[in-house]
Design a protein around this motif. Structure first.
Motif, short mmCIF file in Angstrom:
data_model
loop_
_atom_site.label_atom_id
_atom_site.label_comp_id
_atom_site.label_asym_id
_atom_site.label_seq_id
_atom_site.Cartn_x
_atom_site.Cartn_y
_atom_site.Cartn_z
N SER A 134 56.98 24.60 40.74
CA SER A 134 57.54 25.79 40.10
C SER A 134 56.73 26.23 38.89
N LEU A 135 55.92 25.34 38.32
CA LEU A 135 55.16 25.69 37.12
C LEU A 135 53.97 26.58 37.42
N GLY A 136 53.40 26.43 38.59
CA GLY A 136 52.24 27.25 38.95
C GLY A 136 50.93 26.66 38.50
N LEU A 137 50.87 26.05 37.31
CA LEU A 137 49.64 25.47 36.79
C LEU A 137 50.02 24.17 36.09
N SER A 138 49.89 23.05 36.80
CA SER A 138 50.34 21.77 36.29
C SER A 138 49.28 21.11 35.42
N THR A 139 49.74 20.37 34.40
CA THR A 139 48.85 19.60 33.55
C THR A 139 48.59 18.22 34.12
N MET A 140 49.64 17.58 34.63
CA MET A 140 49.51 16.21 35.11
C MET A 140 49.21 16.12 36.60
N TYR A 141 49.56 17.15 37.38
CA TYR A 141 49.29 17.14 38.81
C TYR A 141 48.59 18.45 39.20
N PRO A 142 47.40 18.68 38.69
CA PRO A 142 46.73 19.97 38.91
C PRO A 142 46.25 20.15 40.35
N ILE A 143 46.34 21.39 40.80
CA ILE A 143 45.69 21.80 42.06
C ILE A 143 44.33 22.36 41.67
N LEU A 144 43.27 21.69 42.10
CA LEU A 144 41.95 21.94 41.55
C LEU A 144 41.48 23.38 41.77
N THR A 145 41.70 23.94 42.96
CA THR A 145 41.24 25.30 43.22
C THR A 145 41.97 26.31 42.34
N ASP A 146 43.27 26.11 42.12
CA ASP A 146 44.01 27.01 41.22
C ASP A 146 43.51 26.88 39.79
N LEU A 147 43.25 25.65 39.38
CA LEU A 147 42.79 25.42 38.02
C LEU A 147 41.41 26.05 37.79
N LEU A 148 40.50 25.87 38.73
CA LEU A 148 39.17 26.46 38.60
C LEU A 148 39.24 27.99 38.60
N THR A 149 40.14 28.55 39.40
CA THR A 149 40.32 30.01 39.42
C THR A 149 40.80 30.51 38.07
N HIS A 150 41.62 29.71 37.38
CA HIS A 150 42.12 30.10 36.07
C HIS A 150 41.02 30.01 35.01
N LEU A 151 40.06 29.13 35.20
CA LEU A 151 39.06 28.86 34.17
C LEU A 151 37.72 29.55 34.42
N TRP A 152 37.44 29.93 35.66
CA TRP A 152 36.14 30.49 36.01
C TRP A 152 36.30 31.72 36.92
N TRP A 153 35.29 32.60 36.86
CA TRP A 153 35.19 33.67 37.84
C TRP A 153 34.20 33.24 38.90
N LEU A 154 34.71 33.12 40.12
CA LEU A 154 33.86 32.73 41.25
C LEU A 154 33.09 33.95 41.73
N PRO A 155 31.81 33.78 42.10
CA PRO A 155 31.03 34.94 42.58
C PRO A 155 31.73 35.69 43.70
N GLN A 156 31.59 36.99 43.67
CA GLN A 156 32.18 37.85 44.69
C GLN A 156 31.71 37.43 46.07
N GLY A 157 32.63 37.46 47.04
CA GLY A 157 32.29 37.07 48.40
C GLY A 157 32.67 35.65 48.74
N ARG A 158 33.05 34.85 47.76
CA ARG A 158 33.49 33.47 48.01
C ARG A 158 35.01 33.39 47.91
N ASP A 159 35.58 32.45 48.65
CA ASP A 159 37.03 32.29 48.72
C ASP A 159 37.48 31.31 47.64
N GLU A 160 38.32 31.77 46.71
CA GLU A 160 38.77 30.93 45.60
C GLU A 160 39.69 29.81 46.04
#
Length: 378
Positions: A134-160
């Protein structure tokens, strides 16, 4: 046009401007051939917890490296704790055993691996992970792809949502558990997190998980309150991020103010106040609000707190403020956000088990009183 229609139109324009800004950043990352930083702050750093010892005392424990990583390999759900991958079962101790003061930090490769883990759980472990979800962005149990999407802009054309897309973009080519650990350690983790609020995030999440595992009204209220405070902390950290300043102004989630050298006195002449003017953003903070201020210039010091004492709107519609004095406040431009309230975070509201339920209270009373209250037998 009514006020509601005006507000809806403004939100629609802001959403369109945000989408255009994000597309522009991803296009720039594509031209550079590498992800570019979206945030300068990290939600994941060394977190201190107070672990309760058997003797009743508490000792400080720091959580840094992931205790385990979880990923999908085809249809197989695997977990690695540093001693080789194994199939993840629903009764795995890493998922079932839970210390509310110092939970295991488990990194999930993507949403699919987290969702598959949820299907393996039941009872209290499932309720704890449902709170994390329910939190969406966990500190202790992070979902890595969601976390990287929050911290970085992935080049256009790649799937986040694809971990291999992030690995290719960062040129991290290794076996899956090593890839997850490297992406987390090098691109999502910070040895010196900027904000002390990171520890408050971990406490809110840990106590929310502990409360969320019980089915009672008080436990549900505690879990909701911790989730609400967790969201407020994430929003404050995001709003005060220097690298996200331009985007946050577009999203109307922060203000940029300019604090000058001039000072003033309050109406009673007792408190010294700092004069400031609003440069960017729609200022919507209420009087007496507690504010967090982060200098746009990283060399101007760390973030600090102040209070909003007075707001004046000039004839040219410029907004001028009087802020409570703080010795950390210097001249310059600051990002402003409302300070989240973290003083009332609730710990778990656990039920009594058969072993911990208190016994029946007995009192010694005079014999005549005991006989008078005894059943008559009729």
């Amino acid at each position: 046009m009514s006020n509601d229609e005006t507000t809806a139109a403004a939100r629609s324009q802001a959403a369109a401007a945000l989408a255009a800004y994000d597309e522009q950043q991803r296009d720039q990352a594509a031209r550079q051939g590498r992800p570019i930083g979206r945030m300068s702050n990290r939600f994941h750093g060394p977190i201190k917890h107070a672990r309760e010892q058997p003797n009743g005392r508490r000792s400080s424990v720091t959580v840094s490296e992931p205790a385990a990583v979880v990923w999908l390999e085809g249809r197989r759900l695997l977990i690695d704790t540093g001693d080789g991958g194994r199939a993840l079962r629903g009764d795995d101790p890493m998922l079932v055993e839970h210390d509310p003061y110092c939970p295991n930090r488990i990194v999930f490769a993507n949403r699919a691996s987290f969702a598959r883990t949820m299907t393996r759980l039941d009872g209290q472990p499932r309720a704890r992970f449902a709170f994390v979800q329910s939190l969406g962005l966990s500190t202790m149990y992070p979902i890595l792809t969601d976390l990287l999407t929050h911290l970085w802009w992935l080049p256009q054309g790649r799937d986040e949502t694809k971990l291999n897309q992030w690995a290719q973009a960062f040129n991290v080519q290794a076996d899956r558990p090593t890839t997850i650990r490297r992406l987390f350690g090098e691109f999502a983790y910070d040895e010196t997190p900027t904000f002390s609020m990171v520890s408050a995030l971990a406490r809110a999440e840990a106590w929310g998980m502990a409360a969320g595992q019980w089915r009672s009204l008080s436990a549900s209220c505690a879990a909701f309150k911790n989730a609400e405070q967790y969201t407020d902390l994430v929003e404050a950290i995001t709003a005060l991020d220097r690298q996200l300043a331009e985007r946050n102004v577009i999203a109307r989630s922060t203000n940029i103010i300019d604090i000058g050298s001039a000072r003033a006195r309050d109406d009673d002449g007792r408190l010294t106040l700092r004069r400031a003017s609003v440069e960017e953003g729609i200022f919507s903070h209420k009087l007496r609000s507690r504010l967090l201020l982060n200098p746009l210039d990283p060399n101007s010091g760390a973030h600090c707190r102040s209070s909003l004492e007075k707001v004046d709107v000039a004839a040219d519609e410029s907004i001028h403020l009087l802020l409570g004095e703080n010795r950390r406040l210097r001249e310059g431009r600051y990002l402003v956000a409302k300070e989240p309230f973290t003083g009332g975070m609730n710990r778990s509201t656990a039920r009594w088990s058969d072993r911990t339920q208190p016994g029946r209270v007995r009192r010694d009373v005079p014999l005549d009183v005991a006989l008078a209250g005894a059943p008559s037998g009729e």
